[in-house]
Design a protein around this motif. Sequence first.
Motif, PDB file in Angstrom:
ATOM      1  N   GLU A 183      11.373   4.569  -0.143  1.00  0.00           N
ATOM      2  CA  GLU A 183      11.192   5.059   1.317  1.00  0.00           C
ATOM      3  C   GLU A 183       9.893   6.159   0.744  1.00  0.00           C
ATOM      4  OE1 GLU A 183      14.570   7.280   2.705  1.00  0.00           O
ATOM      5  OE2 GLU A 183      15.944   5.604   2.088  1.00  0.00           O
ATOM      6  N   THR A 184       9.235   6.071   2.082  1.00  0.00           N
ATOM      7  CA  THR A 184       7.948   6.866   2.227  1.00  0.00           C
ATOM      8  C   THR A 184       7.732   7.624   3.515  1.00  0.00           C
ATOM      9  OG1 THR A 184       5.543   6.726   1.624  1.00  0.00           O
ATOM     10  CG2 THR A 184       6.549   4.945   2.605  1.00  0.00           C
ATOM     11  N   ASN A 185       6.971   8.625   3.395  1.00  0.00           N
ATOM     12  CA  ASN A 185       6.703   9.325   4.571  1.00  0.00           C
ATOM     13  C   ASN A 185       5.431   8.641   5.069  1.00  0.00           C
ATOM     14  OD1 ASN A 185       8.936  10.959   4.803  1.00  0.00           O
ATOM     15  ND2 ASN A 185       7.966  12.450   3.572  1.00  0.00           N
ATOM     16  N   GLN A 186       4.524   7.809   4.371  1.00  0.00           N
ATOM     17  CA  GLN A 186       3.412   7.387   4.919  1.00  0.00           C
ATOM     18  C   GLN A 186       3.249   6.510   6.127  1.00  0.00           C
ATOM     19  OE1 GLN A 186       2.427   5.339   1.047  1.00  0.00           O
ATOM     20  NE2 GLN A 186       0.844   6.926   0.420  1.00  0.00           N
ATOM     21  N   THR A 187       2.090   6.479   6.770  1.00  0.00           N
ATOM     22  CA  THR A 187       2.248   5.334   7.868  1.00  0.00           C
ATOM     23  C   THR A 187       2.257   3.876   7.357  1.00  0.00           C
ATOM     24  OG1 THR A 187       0.023   4.921   8.003  1.00  0.00           O
ATOM     25  CG2 THR A 187       0.848   6.650   9.237  1.00  0.00           C
ATOM     26  N   VAL A 188       2.449   3.104   7.997  1.00  0.00           N
ATOM     27  CA  VAL A 188       2.617   1.562   7.728  1.00  0.00           C
ATOM     28  C   VAL A 188       1.091   1.254   6.888  1.00  0.00           C
ATOM     29  CG1 VAL A 188       2.655  -0.763   8.305  1.00  0.00           C
ATOM     30  CG2 VAL A 188       4.190   0.820   9.309  1.00  0.00           C
ATOM     31  N   GLU A 189       0.138   1.541   7.514  1.00  0.00           N
ATOM     32  CA  GLU A 189      -1.233   1.250   6.983  1.00  0.00           C
ATOM     33  C   GLU A 189      -1.575   2.046   5.748  1.00  0.00           C
ATOM     34  OE1 GLU A 189      -0.615   2.343  10.235  1.00  0.00           O
ATOM     35  OE2 GLU A 189      -0.852   0.423  11.439  1.00  0.00           O
ATOM     36  N   GLU A 190      -0.973   3.214   5.490  1.00  0.00           N
ATOM     37  CA  GLU A 190      -1.282   3.824   4.187  1.00  0.00           C
ATOM     38  C   GLU A 190      -0.312   3.426   3.360  1.00  0.00           C
ATOM     39  OE1 GLU A 190      -1.881   8.632   6.011  1.00  0.00           O
ATOM     40  OE2 GLU A 190      -0.002   7.795   5.757  1.00  0.00           O
ATOM     41  N   ALA A 191       0.937   2.986   3.499  1.00  0.00           N
ATOM     42  CA  ALA A 191       1.744   2.548   2.479  1.00  0.00           C
ATOM     43  C   ALA A 191       1.004   0.993   1.938  1.00  0.00           C
ATOM     44  CB  ALA A 191       3.107   2.240   3.153  1.00  0.00           C
ATOM     45  N   ILE A 192       0.540   0.333   2.881  1.00  0.00           N
ATOM     46  CA  ILE A 192       0.190  -0.999   2.527  1.00  0.00           C
ATOM     47  C   ILE A 192      -1.123  -0.921   1.664  1.00  0.00           C
ATOM     48  CG2 ILE A 192      -1.222  -3.095   3.622  1.00  0.00           C
ATOM     49  CD1 ILE A 192       0.580  -3.056   5.737  1.00  0.00           C
ATOM     50  N   SER A 193      -1.895   0.064   1.991  1.00  0.00           N
ATOM     51  CA  SER A 193      -3.192   0.402   1.413  1.00  0.00           C
ATOM     52  C   SER A 193      -2.990   0.878   0.000  1.00  0.00           C
ATOM     53  CB  SER A 193      -3.915   1.594   2.020  1.00  0.00           C
ATOM     54  OG  SER A 193      -5.184   1.726   1.304  1.00  0.00           O
ATOM     55  N   SER A 194      -1.858   1.995  -0.072  1.00  0.00           N
ATOM     56  CA  SER A 194      -1.508   2.237  -1.287  1.00  0.00           C
ATOM     57  C   SER A 194      -0.849   1.258  -2.453  1.00  0.00           C
ATOM     58  CB  SER A 194      -0.273   3.549  -1.202  1.00  0.00           C
ATOM     59  OG  SER A 194       0.102   3.688  -2.302  1.00  0.00           O
ATOM     60  N   LEU A 195      -0.141   0.263  -1.675  1.00  0.00           N
ATOM     61  CA  LEU A 195       0.484  -0.997  -2.443  1.00  0.00           C
ATOM     62  C   LEU A 195      -0.525  -1.650  -3.096  1.00  0.00           C
ATOM     63  CD1 LEU A 195       3.039  -2.465  -3.269  1.00  0.00           C
ATOM     64  CD2 LEU A 195       3.089  -3.351  -0.986  1.00  0.00           C
ATOM     65  N   GLU A 196      -1.620  -1.962  -2.010  1.00  0.00           N
ATOM     66  CA  GLU A 196      -2.597  -2.846  -2.554  1.00  0.00           C
ATOM     67  C   GLU A 196      -3.396  -2.342  -3.578  1.00  0.00           C
ATOM     68  OE1 GLU A 196      -4.885  -3.458   1.155  1.00  0.00           O
ATOM     69  OE2 GLU A 196      -3.733  -5.157   1.929  1.00  0.00           O
ATOM     70  N   LYS A 197      -3.759  -0.913  -3.505  1.00  0.00           N
ATOM     71  CA  LYS A 197      -4.568  -0.368  -4.608  1.00  0.00           C
ATOM     72  C   LYS A 197      -3.655  -0.524  -5.988  1.00  0.00           C
ATOM     73  CE  LYS A 197      -6.438   4.050  -5.931  1.00  0.00           C
ATOM     74  NZ  LYS A 197      -5.305   5.176  -6.445  1.00  0.00           N
ATOM     75  N   ASN A 198      -2.352  -0.123  -5.938  1.00  0.00           N
ATOM     76  CA  ASN A 198      -1.473  -0.297  -7.139  1.00  0.00           C
ATOM     77  C   ASN A 198      -1.081  -1.480  -7.777  1.00  0.00           C
ATOM     78  OD1 ASN A 198      -0.664   2.587  -7.516  1.00  0.00           O
ATOM     79  ND2 ASN A 198      -0.027   2.579  -5.835  1.00  0.00           N
ATOM     80  N   LEU A 199      -1.287  -2.497  -7.051  1.00  0.00           N
ATOM     81  CA  LEU A 199      -1.101  -3.757  -7.458  1.00  0.00           C
ATOM     82  C   LEU A 199      -2.400  -4.180  -8.037  1.00  0.00           C
ATOM     83  CD1 LEU A 199       0.748  -5.496  -4.558  1.00  0.00           C
ATOM     84  CD2 LEU A 199       1.702  -5.333  -6.769  1.00  0.00           C
ATOM     85  N   ALA A 200      -3.665  -4.004  -7.532  1.00  0.00           N
ATOM     86  CA  ALA A 200      -4.678  -4.364  -7.901  1.00  0.00           C
ATOM     87  C   ALA A 200      -4.704  -3.547  -9.317  1.00  0.00           C
ATOM     88  CB  ALA A 200      -5.967  -4.030  -7.064  1.00  0.00           C
TER      89      ALA A 200
END
Length: 46
Positions: A7-24
């Motif tokens: 669960e997160t308080n981020q927007t969908v766009e922020e969560a996707i960006s964060s996920l992409e960064k961490n995966l990279a």
Amino acid sequence: MFHYTVETNQTVEEAISSLEKNLAEEKFGILWKFDIKDKLQEKRTV
């Protein structure tokens, strides 16, 4: 079957960006963003 929820308080766009960064950072590709043609071309030049 594997299920993982965060669960997160981020927007969908922020969560996707964060996920992409961490995966990279962990050297994982993001399959839904891959342009296979560009990726194969990138691999040829390495």
